[in-house]
Design a protein around this motif. Structure first.
Motif, PDB file in Angstrom:
ATOM      1  N   LYS B  27       0.838  -1.206   0.000  1.00 17.25           N
ATOM      2  CA  LYS B  27       0.000   0.000   0.000  1.00 17.25           C
ATOM      3  C   LYS B  27       0.865   1.245   0.000  1.00 17.25           C
ATOM      4  N   TRP B  28       1.950   1.148   0.737  1.00 14.46           N
ATOM      5  CA  TRP B  28       2.879   2.265   0.852  1.00 14.46           C
ATOM      6  C   TRP B  28       3.446   2.604  -0.514  1.00 14.46           C
ATOM      7  N   GLY B  29       3.807   1.573  -1.258  1.00 14.37           N
ATOM      8  CA  GLY B  29       4.261   1.768  -2.624  1.00 14.37           C
ATOM      9  C   GLY B  29       5.651   2.340  -2.768  1.00 14.37           C
ATOM     10  N   PHE B  30       6.380   2.466  -1.664  1.00 14.85           N
ATOM     11  CA  PHE B  30       7.705   3.067  -1.774  1.00 14.85           C
ATOM     12  C   PHE B  30       8.732   2.052  -2.264  1.00 14.85           C
ATOM     13  N   LEU B  31       8.558   0.801  -1.853  1.00 14.84           N
ATOM     14  CA  LEU B  31       9.449  -0.264  -2.306  1.00 14.84           C
ATOM     15  C   LEU B  31       8.804  -0.959  -3.491  1.00 14.84           C
ATOM     16  N   SER B  32       9.610  -1.285  -4.503  1.00 10.93           N
ATOM     17  CA  SER B  32       9.045  -1.910  -5.701  1.00 10.93           C
ATOM     18  C   SER B  32       8.667  -3.350  -5.390  1.00 10.93           C
ATOM     19  N   GLU B  33       7.877  -3.920  -6.294  1.00  7.51           N
ATOM     20  CA  GLU B  33       7.434  -5.306  -6.110  1.00  7.51           C
ATOM     21  C   GLU B  33       8.630  -6.247  -6.081  1.00  7.51           C
ATOM     22  N   THR B  34       9.622  -5.973  -6.961  1.00  2.65           N
ATOM     23  CA  THR B  34      10.821  -6.826  -6.983  1.00  2.65           C
ATOM     24  C   THR B  34      11.531  -6.760  -5.639  1.00  2.65           C
ATOM     25  N   GLN B  35      11.634  -5.557  -5.085  1.00  2.00           N
ATOM     26  CA  GLN B  35      12.293  -5.417  -3.788  1.00  2.00           C
ATOM     27  C   GLN B  35      11.531  -6.187  -2.719  1.00  2.00           C
ATOM     28  N   LEU B  36      10.194  -6.103  -2.768  1.00  2.00           N
ATOM     29  CA  LEU B  36       9.389  -6.805  -1.766  1.00  2.00           C
ATOM     30  C   LEU B  36       9.608  -8.306  -1.851  1.00  2.00           C
ATOM     31  N   GLN B  37       9.800  -8.805  -3.074  1.00  2.00           N
ATOM     32  CA  GLN B  37       9.983 -10.246  -3.236  1.00  2.00           C
ATOM     33  C   GLN B  37      11.243 -10.731  -2.549  1.00  2.00           C
ATOM     34  N   THR B  38      12.201  -9.840  -2.375  1.00  2.00           N
ATOM     35  CA  THR B  38      13.459 -10.289  -1.775  1.00  2.00           C
ATOM     36  C   THR B  38      13.357 -10.454  -0.261  1.00  2.00           C
ATOM     37  N   ILE B  39      12.298  -9.984   0.329  1.00  2.00           N
ATOM     38  CA  ILE B  39      12.173 -10.081   1.794  1.00  2.00           C
ATOM     39  C   ILE B  39      11.498 -11.394   2.169  1.00  2.00           C
ATOM     40  N   GLN B  50      14.669  -5.115   9.707  1.00  2.00           N
ATOM     41  CA  GLN B  50      16.027  -4.779   9.249  1.00  2.00           C
ATOM     42  C   GLN B  50      16.113  -4.818   7.737  1.00  2.00           C
ATOM     43  N   ASP B  51      15.496  -5.851   7.147  1.00  2.00           N
ATOM     44  CA  ASP B  51      15.503  -5.961   5.679  1.00  2.00           C
ATOM     45  C   ASP B  51      14.820  -4.770   5.034  1.00  2.00           C
ATOM     46  N   VAL B  52      13.712  -4.390   5.607  1.00  2.00           N
ATOM     47  CA  VAL B  52      12.959  -3.261   5.045  1.00  2.00           C
ATOM     48  C   VAL B  52      13.798  -1.991   5.097  1.00  2.00           C
ATOM     49  N   VAL B  53      14.456  -1.770   6.241  1.00  2.00           N
ATOM     50  CA  VAL B  53      15.274  -0.568   6.378  1.00  2.00           C
ATOM     51  C   VAL B  53      16.397  -0.575   5.340  1.00  2.00           C
ATOM     52  N   GLN B  54      16.965  -1.767   5.142  1.00  2.00           N
ATOM     53  CA  GLN B  54      18.035  -1.906   4.150  1.00  2.00           C
ATOM     54  C   GLN B  54      17.554  -1.439   2.777  1.00  2.00           C
ATOM     55  N   LEU B  55      16.352  -1.923   2.380  1.00  2.00           N
ATOM     56  CA  LEU B  55      15.804  -1.558   1.071  1.00  2.00           C
ATOM     57  C   LEU B  55      15.470  -0.074   1.000  1.00  2.00           C
ATOM     58  N   CYS B  56      14.980   0.467   2.114  1.00  2.87           N
ATOM     59  CA  CYS B  56      14.659   1.893   2.125  1.00  2.87           C
ATOM     60  C   CYS B  56      15.924   2.720   1.960  1.00  2.87           C
ATOM     61  N   GLU B  57      16.999   2.192   2.513  1.00  2.00           N
ATOM     62  CA  GLU B  57      18.313   2.840   2.354  1.00  2.00           C
ATOM     63  C   GLU B  57      18.665   2.922   0.883  1.00  2.00           C
ATOM     64  N   GLU B  58      18.440   1.809   0.174  1.00  2.00           N
ATOM     65  CA  GLU B  58      18.739   1.780  -1.264  1.00  2.00           C
ATOM     66  C   GLU B  58      17.933   2.823  -2.008  1.00  2.00           C
ATOM     67  N   ASN B  59      16.678   3.022  -1.573  1.00  2.00           N
ATOM     68  CA  ASN B  59      15.802   3.980  -2.257  1.00  2.00           C
ATOM     69  C   ASN B  59      15.919   5.387  -1.697  1.00  2.00           C
ATOM     70  N   SER B  60      16.817   5.576  -0.729  1.00  2.00           N
ATOM     71  CA  SER B  60      17.011   6.881  -0.080  1.00  2.00           C
ATOM     72  C   SER B  60      15.717   7.464   0.453  1.00  2.00           C
ATOM     73  N   ALA B  61      15.132   6.763   1.375  1.00  2.00           N
ATOM     74  CA  ALA B  61      13.882   7.262   1.962  1.00  2.00           C
ATOM     75  C   ALA B  61      14.150   8.483   2.826  1.00  2.00           C
ATOM     76  N   ASP B  62      13.217   9.417   2.797  1.00  2.00           N
ATOM     77  CA  ASP B  62      13.330  10.547   3.710  1.00  2.00           C
ATOM     78  C   ASP B  62      12.134  10.538   4.660  1.00  2.00           C
ATOM     79  N   ILE B  63      12.065  11.535   5.511  1.00  2.00           N
ATOM     80  CA  ILE B  63      11.061  11.514   6.571  1.00  2.00           C
ATOM     81  C   ILE B  63       9.649  11.571   5.994  1.00  2.00           C
ATOM     82  N   LYS B  64       9.489  12.213   4.846  1.00  2.00           N
ATOM     83  CA  LYS B  64       8.156  12.314   4.253  1.00  2.00           C
ATOM     84  C   LYS B  64       7.590  10.941   3.945  1.00  2.00           C
ATOM     85  N   GLN B  65       8.447  10.097   3.313  1.00  2.00           N
ATOM     86  CA  GLN B  65       7.950   8.754   2.968  1.00  2.00           C
ATOM     87  C   GLN B  65       7.688   7.930   4.213  1.00  2.00           C
ATOM     88  N   ALA B  66       8.597   8.087   5.188  1.00  2.00           N
ATOM     89  CA  ALA B  66       8.411   7.344   6.440  1.00  2.00           C
ATOM     90  C   ALA B  66       7.088   7.745   7.091  1.00  2.00           C
TER      91      ALA B  66
END
Lengths: 287, 346
Positions: B27-39, B50-66
């Motif tokens: 629903k959040w839509g910030f991580l791609s479907e491919t990324q979600l499959q890796t978790i 931890q895995d989610v944070v790792q992926l968010c790091e890759e996508n450079s999440a900022d406070i707005k998305q969080a």
């Protein structure tokens, strides 16, 4: 006999035997009596049945006479207005009352007297589809007051009540019904657009509770290329289900011919229901 | 990616029940479907986060998305917070058009003009509700993402649902911003609070089932007719009374489910009535007393009191007026005048 009498007077065995015999006699007598009683009952029943049948026969005779007399006077068979049974009459009455109430309901405004006033039901419809119903419980003892209601909060009920409730209840109901029906119609159009033409809409359809401001982007194809149009529909009249202001705009780099299309669409939105307008776009593009 | 953002995302994911994490991330839509499959969503939550944070790091999440993820979580689990209802008033009679873009702009501008250090996020939903998430800071510190207030507002209605967290001092500022953005004049808090946001909406939007008397025939199945089967050797001695109670109950509570409230509170400021001879209280002062009814589902339990034989029907109007008066906090004072009856303050 003698032996029995002897037993009766002297030996215990005899006494028991005598008692048994008396018991048997009593039993017999009882059985006989029961039989007689049953016979009498049966007789009485049969007599009653005979009476019944005699009555029926008399009735039928009378009917036949009547029919014969009637046939002498008129042509065709005179159907006897047989006395309908009380049950049939009641059923007919219930059916016709239900039909009447259904008619009232279908007219859009119906009411029922309550202990303290009246309860009105306003039902909405749009182009032949019946939508939601809303209720108002009014008190009429002193001044007219709204006790409870199920009108959505964004309909300006208080304003309408302040203007008309005390002075002209008919006008109050009529104006409220106009508001509710127009709202139902606007919402229906927006829902239809989202349900049936979601593939033509880009992004989200911005709407609000009253459905009196819709803003969205949709695709228009011209010469095998698609261009996004932005449309802003403002419904200034809350009693109307068509917009009062329409602004259709296209991107600056769109070809000039599209300006004409935009104007045509704008005009169409002003005159025709939203989903119907889109249906005509689809068919126009197919042709 | 900011360390505080990473930590915030990690803690938010930990709040989500394990089975729901994947859906919510979608629903959040910030991580791609491919990324979600890796978790691997079957591992313990600590590792998933931890895995989610790792992926968010890759996508450079900022406070707005969080913040958006936090809104989604609170939208799906609103009952974890306590919501209060506020009512706005306006005197004008112009038709409201409610332009969402306009609303958001005005709200942000008003709030930021008074307090620069705030994080403001909006999310709109299908039912014309706007969710606003505000993380509060101070003039000298950055916004604290763990001290958030939530506002739910349905366009063109005078009601706002607010869940304030700890910082009540920011409430006046929040209220001001709401009034300005929605074109109203003032706002006040209603005496209506609950964990169940939807039930609060049902009460003020009058979406709960009120029993209106109409002629429109309802199918008989709607009414709860008790089945007549059962042991014929058992005779209902008080059938009439039972039916009367059912009827009265239905008139008062309606047929459908009741809105969910957890408590009703009555603050009594009435005179203690005792035998004059006993003269318990010398001073003629009101006897202050607080009566609080608590229940996982207060209105349903009130509805079942009379049929269960625990109370007479009809119940006291002080209890049954709750949905109609849209309040569950009451102050009862003596009615000043000839008849010393109970008086409920508006």
């Amino acid at each position: 006999r003698g032996k029995m009498e002897e037993g009766k007077a002297y030996s215990p065995d005899g006494v028991f035997a005598h008692l048994e015999m008396l018991e048997a006699r009593a039993h017999e007598a009882a059985v006989k009596q029961e039989e007689t009683e049953q016979q009498e009952e049966k007789l009485a029943r049969l007599k009653a049945r005979v009476q019944e049948l005699r009555l029926q026969r008399d009735e039928l005779r009378a009917k036949v006479d009547l029919q014969q007399k009637g046939q002498l006077g008129k042509e065709g068979v005179v159907s006897d207005p047989a006395q309908p049974s009380a049950r049939a009459v009641l059923e007919w009455k219930i059916k016709s009352v239900k039909a009447m109430l259904q008619v009232f309901y279908l007219t859009g405004i119906s009411g029922k007297l309550t202990k303290r006033g009246v309860c009105f039901c306003i039902s909405t419809a749009y182009e032949g589809t019946y939508l939601d119903s809303y209720h108002l419980d009014l008190l009429t003892k002193a001044e007219v007051q709204i006790h409870r209601h199920s009108v959505p909060i964004f309909i300006p009920l208080e304003q309408i009540a302040k203007k008309y409730l005390q002075t002209d209840i008919r006008r109050f109901l009529s104006v409220l019904s106009d508001h509710l029906n127009a709202y139902a119609g606007r919402r229906y159009q927006a829902d239809q657009l989202q349900d049936r033409f979601s593939d033509r809409i880009e992004g989200t359809l911005q709407r609000n509770s009253l459905c009196n401001l819709l803003v969205f982007n949709y695709n228009v194809s011209s010469k095998s290329k698609t261009f996004p149009f932005n449309v802003r529909l403002l419904y200034g009249d809350l009693c109307c289900s068509l917009p009062t202001e329409v602004t259709v705009s296209c991107t600056p780099d769109a070809p000039a011919s599209l300006a004409e299309t935009a104007a045509a669409h704008s005009d169409l939105f002003r005159r025709v229901a939203l989903h119907k307008a889109f249906r005509s776009f689809s068919s126009a593009e197919e042709s | 990616m900011d360390v505080t953002v990473a930590e915030y995302i990690r803690r938010t994911v930990l709040k989500i029940p394990r089975d729901e994490i994947k859906t919510m991330l979608r629903k959040w839509g910030f991580l791609s479907e491919t990324q979600l499959q890796t978790i691997n969503f079957h591992q313990i939550k600590e590792n998933i986060s931890q895995d989610v944070v790792q992926l968010c790091e890759e996508n450079s999440a900022d406070i707005k998305q969080a913040a958006v993820l936090d809104i989604i979580y609170n939208h799906i689990y609103p009952n974890k917070r306590v919501w209060s209802v506020y009512q706005m008033n306006k005197t004008g009679e112009e038709t409201e058009f409610f332009d969402l873009t306009d609303f958001k702009k005005k709200f942000k501008r008003r709030l930021r003009s008074a307090l620069k250090n705030v994080t403001i996020n909006f999310r709109e939903y299908e039912d014309n509700a706007v969710w606003i998430r505000i993380a509060w800071g101070t003039p000298y510190t950055k916004p604290n993402q763990y001290k958030t207030s939530y506002v739910v507002y349905h366009s063109q209605t005078p009601y706002v649902f607010i869940s304030v967290s700890v910082l009540k001092s920011n409430l006046p500022l929040l209220c001001q911003a709401l009034v300005v953005a929605s074109n109203y004049h003032d706002i006040h808090e209603m005496e209506l609070r609950s964990h169940s946001l939807n039930s609060l909406k049902d009460i003020v939007f009058k979406r709960y089932s009120q029993n209106f008397q109409t002629y429109y025939p309802r199918p008989l199945q709607e009414r709860n007719v008790a089945p007549e089967n059962g042991d014929l050797r058992i005779i209902q001695e008080n059938r009439n009374e039972k039916e009367r109670i059912q009827r009265v109950n239905q008139e008062v509570f309606g047929d459908g489910p009741q809105p969910k409230l957890e408590f009703a509170q009555y603050k009594l400021e009435t005179m203690f009535k005792s035998d004059p001879k006993m003269d318990v209280l010398d001073e003629k002062e009101p006897f202050r007393c607080l009566v609080k009814f608590s229940s996982p589902h207060l209105l349903e339990s009130l509805k079942s009191l009379a049929p269960a034989g625990m109370a007479d029907a009809p119940l006291s109007p002080l209890l049954t007026c709750i949905p109609q008066k849209a309040r569950n906090y009451f102050k009862i004072r003596e009615k000043k005048g000839f008849f010393p009856e109970r008086f409920v303050s508006p």
